[in-house]
Design a protein around this motif. Sequence first.
Motif, PDB file in Angstrom:
ATOM      1  N   MET A  89       0.819  -1.211   0.000  1.00 15.10           N
ATOM      2  CA  MET A  89       0.000   0.000   0.000  1.00 15.10           C
ATOM      3  C   MET A  89       0.855   1.264   0.000  1.00 15.10           C
ATOM      4  O   MET A  89       0.504   2.271  -0.632  1.00 15.10           O
ATOM      5  N   ASN A  92       2.361   1.265  -3.756  1.00 13.81           N
ATOM      6  CA  ASN A  92       1.421   1.308  -4.873  1.00 13.81           C
ATOM      7  C   ASN A  92       0.321   2.350  -4.704  1.00 13.81           C
ATOM      8  O   ASN A  92      -0.187   2.867  -5.702  1.00 13.81           O
ATOM      9  N   TYR A  93      -0.030   2.656  -3.487  1.00 15.68           N
ATOM     10  CA  TYR A  93      -1.148   3.579  -3.237  1.00 15.68           C
ATOM     11  C   TYR A  93      -0.663   4.959  -2.780  1.00 15.68           C
ATOM     12  O   TYR A  93      -0.885   5.967  -3.464  1.00 15.68           O
ATOM     13  N   SER A 141      -4.543  -2.565  -3.939  1.00  9.42           N
ATOM     14  CA  SER A 141      -3.820  -1.294  -3.984  1.00  9.42           C
ATOM     15  C   SER A 141      -4.128  -0.543  -5.269  1.00  9.42           C
ATOM     16  O   SER A 141      -4.288   0.689  -5.258  1.00  9.42           O
TER      17      SER A 141
END
Length: 329
Positions: A89, A92-93, A141
């Motif tokens: 997370m 990727n986020y 994500s």
Amino acid sequence: MYIVTGGAGFIGANIVHSLNQQGISDILVVDHLTRADKFLNLTDLEIADYMEAERLLELIQNDQLQGVEAVFHEGACSDTMATDGRYVMENNYAFSKALLHWCQRHNIPFLYASSASVYGMTGSFTEERQAESPLNIYGFSKFQFDQYLRRMWNELKAPVHGFRYFNVYGPREFHKGRMASVAMHFYRQYRLDGHVHLFAGSAGYADGEQRRDFIHVDDVVSVNMHFLDHPRSGIYNVGTGQAQSFNDVAVTVVNSMRRMAGEETHDLPGLQKSQTIRYISMPEALHGKYQSFTQADIRQLRAAGYSKTFLSVEQGVERYIDWLAERDQ
């Protein structure tokens, strides 16, 4: 200057290659080289600079970058079997959100990699909320960032394009290990052992007849370049729109290699009878998590103006095997 995150990786390096072909070398590649041999994807390419992702994040948080024409955000933890959710997370986020907001503040086009994994096992592949139900933290994500972007549509000042890649294969994926395409795995298996392994029948499909939307990386890059030149903000499926079987991939790999060796080629039944194609049981870890069928709905992509014809498995895999053989990879 163009920024390509994940630029030493599979799709990112192919985007750098495409920019080079257009005469562009003022490119900042951002990546993680914890897997050091990824540098090999860049040795034949021209770039202006390289930095690790953490350094880029520091620079954009302090607004210390100028003169950026566009950002291709391909960098991510792409392991669908990853178990460290916090790491996934964050990479990727959270990192994607930081880049998105920086691009919006400075009116910079942002083109990023989403994923067909957001669809999970729904069996529907349209860019709509009801079709989305990711099965792993990687898919989650990507899904959460798509959702975050959707809440910002009415506030966007600069173009944003999200691309839900389906099963991408092609040059510069040697470093991906078990996450490499099946075309790469079949090529290596056949070269080493003289046969290839496919999953036995499952979910109502016969041996090797599970079907995916396999797309050559050249087509993926072509979509990116189209929207760089003809921006139309949106989230788009990037597949061929046509599912083909794993058997199709295996037959094309084997016959391409036999053709190069001056040997006789065969159709599927002949390769099955000769034990060139062998079927194995699916690992327990994949039960309930394996997509036996994917096929991109590309109506929104077409409506947005992308009209080029996609390579079929037979065309694209043969091109890829030729590329691998030329480099003895």
